[in-house]
Design a protein around this motif. Structure first.
Motif, mmCIF file in Angstrom:
data_model
loop_
_atom_site.group_PDB
_atom_site.id
_atom_site.type_symbol
_atom_site.label_atom_id
_atom_site.label_comp_id
_atom_site.label_asym_id
_atom_site.label_seq_id
_atom_site.Cartn_x
_atom_site.Cartn_y
_atom_site.Cartn_z
ATOM 1 N N SER A 20 11.027 9.143 1.919
ATOM 2 C CA SER A 20 9.524 8.725 1.464
ATOM 3 C C SER A 20 9.329 9.825 0.373
ATOM 4 O O SER A 20 8.307 9.221 -0.316
ATOM 5 C CB SER A 20 8.614 9.581 2.784
ATOM 6 O OG SER A 20 8.473 8.327 3.859
ATOM 7 N N THR A 75 10.297 7.823 -2.689
ATOM 8 C CA THR A 75 9.727 6.520 -3.021
ATOM 9 C C THR A 75 8.280 6.553 -2.954
ATOM 10 O O THR A 75 7.628 5.383 -2.957
ATOM 11 C CB THR A 75 10.274 5.404 -2.069
ATOM 12 O OG1 THR A 75 9.911 5.946 -0.809
ATOM 13 C CG2 THR A 75 11.907 5.104 -2.148
ATOM 14 N N ASP A 121 5.908 7.164 -4.828
ATOM 15 C CA ASP A 121 5.186 6.683 -6.040
ATOM 16 C C ASP A 121 5.480 5.296 -6.198
ATOM 17 O O ASP A 121 4.869 4.349 -6.738
ATOM 18 C CB ASP A 121 5.262 7.139 -7.166
ATOM 19 C CG ASP A 121 5.206 8.848 -7.163
ATOM 20 O OD1 ASP A 121 3.990 9.109 -6.394
ATOM 21 O OD2 ASP A 121 5.697 9.727 -7.901
ATOM 22 N N LEU A 136 6.423 2.811 -3.583
ATOM 23 C CA LEU A 136 6.214 1.931 -2.617
ATOM 24 C C LEU A 136 4.795 2.101 -1.700
ATOM 25 O O LEU A 136 4.517 3.084 -1.728
ATOM 26 C CB LEU A 136 7.393 2.093 -1.298
ATOM 27 C CG LEU A 136 8.820 1.292 -1.812
ATOM 28 C CD1 LEU A 136 9.707 1.686 -0.765
ATOM 29 C CD2 LEU A 136 8.735 -0.222 -1.996
ATOM 30 N N PRO A 137 4.349 1.080 -1.555
ATOM 31 C CA PRO A 137 2.955 1.182 -0.793
ATOM 32 C C PRO A 137 3.356 1.822 0.680
ATOM 33 O O PRO A 137 4.435 1.437 1.220
ATOM 34 C CB PRO A 137 2.172 0.066 -0.800
ATOM 35 C CG PRO A 137 3.342 -1.112 -0.841
ATOM 36 C CD PRO A 137 4.587 -0.413 -1.773
ATOM 37 N N LEU A 138 2.324 2.471 1.241
ATOM 38 C CA LEU A 138 2.470 3.057 2.492
ATOM 39 C C LEU A 138 3.058 2.001 3.717
ATOM 40 O O LEU A 138 4.111 2.353 4.387
ATOM 41 C CB LEU A 138 1.187 3.604 3.018
ATOM 42 C CG LEU A 138 1.464 4.238 4.524
ATOM 43 C CD1 LEU A 138 2.089 5.292 4.566
ATOM 44 C CD2 LEU A 138 -0.196 4.531 5.105
ATOM 45 N N ALA A 139 2.394 0.823 3.488
ATOM 46 C CA ALA A 139 2.785 -0.167 4.477
ATOM 47 C C ALA A 139 4.440 -0.546 4.583
ATOM 48 O O ALA A 139 4.783 -1.164 5.475
ATOM 49 C CB ALA A 139 1.958 -1.538 4.418
ATOM 50 N N ALA A 140 4.883 -0.473 3.139
ATOM 51 C CA ALA A 140 6.175 -0.768 3.349
ATOM 52 C C ALA A 140 7.126 0.645 3.409
ATOM 53 O O ALA A 140 8.440 0.516 4.018
ATOM 54 C CB ALA A 140 6.609 -1.501 2.008
ATOM 55 N N ARG A 141 6.763 1.587 2.783
ATOM 56 C CA ARG A 141 7.469 2.639 2.681
ATOM 57 C C ARG A 141 7.751 3.423 4.192
ATOM 58 O O ARG A 141 8.871 3.539 4.727
ATOM 59 C CB ARG A 141 6.766 3.831 1.984
ATOM 60 C CG ARG A 141 7.673 4.982 1.456
ATOM 61 C CD ARG A 141 6.748 6.077 0.913
ATOM 62 N NE ARG A 141 5.715 6.685 1.824
ATOM 63 C CZ ARG A 141 4.495 6.891 1.355
ATOM 64 N NH1 ARG A 141 4.059 6.351 0.150
ATOM 65 N NH2 ARG A 141 3.682 7.241 2.285
ATOM 66 N N ASP A 155 2.224 10.776 6.962
ATOM 67 C CA ASP A 155 1.716 9.380 7.215
ATOM 68 C C ASP A 155 1.827 8.922 8.823
ATOM 69 O O ASP A 155 1.321 7.853 9.172
ATOM 70 C CB ASP A 155 2.802 8.353 6.895
ATOM 71 C CG ASP A 155 2.908 8.247 5.288
ATOM 72 O OD1 ASP A 155 2.026 8.693 4.693
ATOM 73 O OD2 ASP A 155 4.123 7.875 4.706
#
Lengths: 284, 329
Positions: free
Chosen positions: B83, B86, B88, B90-95, B159
């Motif tokens: 996390s 990544t 910066d 990936l968006p939260l939903a994917a990360r 998150d």
């Protein structure tokens, strides 16, 4: 007796075919040492496809050790075992089961906390073709396989009049039913040879008579070979076509029940050396 | 029939979790939950995942392992590092799902590495070796640089929320309950009940032991990722043997092999120390006493008899019996 479809073997004659070409089990010069002690030595035996064979001998003769060798619970120190022509040396117990050897135990070993149904279904383990992924997702294929398995289990249980017990916990069954369940579970693995370790232990004469009936029924229905260890001479002499006598880990006699009954070596092993030989002693 | 009964039991478990979530969610939306209570929701969820997954090895496979916190820490560090690097990209939903998946897989790989040699051992020996594994992992993480060492790993995005935890719990329940109820699960329980007989039935003992061990490790890793994303600093010291033992306490308290029991016990054990905060100095003492009492009461035949009488299972059995009677008539 209704024929059960699940065992796909071609029908053989009930008369045992003892020539090696039709042998389901061949043990050649089998031996095992525990440290310095030779528990079993020079054990050579052939069992035909639908033969009922008996393994007898005084306490501590090595009978259960032979079963443990045949199922690779112990790896033999010497010799070889062929199951339906395939060598089992170096294989694990579960692989030997896959080759067609199933067994029951002297002291009952059921999955006591599981239901009767699940016990037999566990025996069917390798007969159920579901992948790990379909098990996790409970796919339609998985459900179909489970349903088929349930049907096969019920079919098997019904052969032994145990269908109504399907949902009972195995540990709660009466003794005789537990013994029968162990046999059913072993049969569920679709064996070519069934090894029964003292199936009549703790049974009264009428239960033993019933068991003899059951053993014949198993052989005729499933067309498999059966080898049993038993101390009850009425049972052994009554149903075995061939008998093998073990003493101090060595075979002292092989033959038909009548031959064994009159064999002086056998009588000596059971009763010790005496002056007057009572020829019927071994059958007592 | 058997299958119908287990389906009902499964539905009760799902229903219980969903109902609890709905109530909490409604209370939260209407502002009735204090900040303090709210902060406990994710830890409760994490403990549920840990307890249910440990139950697979301890309750269903019947092997005592004390390294669950070790797998959790491995997963936590793998997921948190992922996390951080990544954040910066990936968006939260994917990360976050990827982080959880990665944490789970890394923990599962450790499960295989540890499991292959260790699962030859039984009972006390296995417990001690897995305990040692947990301690080794902890010392290694403290002495590595990229894990932040003893001062901890900072900068993980926070998150973890309780709805996400809830979804993970549902997925885990789905996987574990389905697994237990398949030929694979039967093999695992058969090994527990009688290893020798299971092997004679054609079951590959090593494979199924490892399977249970690895699945448990995977979910411990996922729980670790949730844990790591719940706090601003991740320190290896958290994952000591006390944590492994606390998870074990949840499993034992809830009942070996009972998934619903593990869920309830995990919730109670997470809340209990907080609920006893008003006792101040005596808090941990009372906590221990409460645990002892619950264990004793739980094992008493009279209590289990009463509980069985009160449980929905009994009533379902009675009702279905009545229905069967009607069908027959």
């Amino acid at each position: 007796m209704n024929q059960v479809k699940m065992v796909p073997y071609p029908s053989h004659s009930i008369i045992p075919e003892r020539d090696e070409g039709h042998a389901v089990l061949q043990a050649r010069e089998l031996g095992i040492d525990f440290g310095g002690l030779t528990a079993v030595d020079d054990f050579t035996l052939t069992i035909g496809r639908t033969e009922i064979a008996g393994l007898i001998g005084p306490n501590g003769a090595g009978k259960t050790t032979v079963f443990n060798l045949l199922t690779n619970v112990y790896q033999p120190t010497r010799g070889s075992i062929l199951i339906d022509g395939k060598n089992t040396v170096g294989k694990s117990t579960y692989q030997v089961n896959k080759l067609g050897v199933a067994r029951t135990f002297q002291n009952i070993r059921l999955f006591a906390n599981m239901s009767v149904l699940d016990n037999v279904k566990t025996g069917l383990h390798n007969g159920i073709q579901t992948s790990l992924l379909s098990s996790v997702l409970h796919t339609p294929g998985f459900k179909k396989a489970e349903k088929e398995a349930n049907e096969r289990v019920m079919e098997l249980l019904d052969v032994f009049h145990m269908g109504y017990m399907a949902n009972y916990p195995a540990g709660s069954l009466p003794y005789g039913a537990q013994r029968r369940l162990e046999i059913v579970r072993a049969l569920a693995t679709q064996p070519k040879i069934l090894l029964l370790d003292e199936p009549a232990a703790g049974m009264n004469p009428s239960e033993t008579a019933e068991l003899m009936e059951t053993i014949h029924q198993i052989r005729d229905t499933f067309q498999i070979a059966i080898m049993l260890i038993e101390h009850d001479m009425n049972l052994v002499m009554g149903i075995c076509e061939g008998i093998c006598v073990l003493n101090y880990g060595k075979i002292i006699a092989k033959g038909t029940p009548d031959e064994i009954k009159n064999n002086p070596l056998v009588i000596e092993a059971y009763l010790g050396k005496g002056k007057g030989g009572n020829t019927n002693a071994a059958s007592e | 029939m058997q299958s119908k009964k287990t389906v009902v039991s499964k539905m009760i478990t799902y229903g219980m979790v969903i109902l609890a979530f709905v109530i909490v969610f409604a209370l939260d939306q209407s502002g009735l939950i204090s900040r303090h209570m709210r902060s406990m929701l994710v830890p409760i969820g994490i403990n549920i995942i840990l307890a249910v997954s440990l139950n697979l090895t301890v309750g269903f496979l019947g092997e005592l392992t004390l390294g669950h916190a070790g797998f959790m820490s491995v997963g936590a560090y793998a997921g948190c590092l992922f996390s951080i690097y990544t954040a910066d990209l990936l968006p939260l939903a994917a990360r976050f799902p990827l982080a959880m998946l990665l944490g789970g897989i890394v923990a599962a790989v450790f499960g295989i590495i540890i499991g292959v040699p260790v699962l030859r051992l039984k009972g006390d020996y296995l417990a001690i070796v897995t305990l040692a594994f947990g301690e080794i992992i902890r010392s290694v993480i403290i002495n590595l640089n990229f894990t932040g060492g003893a001062s901890g790993l900072k900068g993980t995005p926070q998150d973890s929320t309780y709805p996400i935890t809830f979804v993970v719990i549902l997925i885990m329940l789905f996987v574990i309950m389905n697994l237990v109820e398949s030929k694979h699960g039967r093999a695992i329980t058969a090994i527990r009940d009688n290893r020798i007989a299971a092997e004679a039935c054609g079951i590959n003992i090593t494979y199924y032991k490892l399977l249970a061990f690895v699945v448990a490790a995977f979910f411990a890793g996922v729980a670790g990722v949730l844990f790591g994303h719940n706090y601003s600093i991740l320190t290896a010291g958290t994952f000591d043997y006390n944590m492994s033992i606390e998870i074990l306490v949840m499993v034992v308290l809830g009942g070996m092999g009972s998934i619903r029991g593990s869920i309830i016990a995990a919730t109670v054990i997470t809340i209990l120390p907080e609920a006893l905060r008003f006792l101040e100095d005596y808090r941990m003492l009372i906590y221990a006493v409460v645990l002892i009492i619950v264990m004793i009461v739980n094992a008493s035949p009279r209590f289990t008899g009463m509980r069985d009488f009160l449980s929905p299972k009994t009533w379902i059995a009675i009702l279905t019996k009545k229905n069967n009677g009607k069908e027959a008539a």
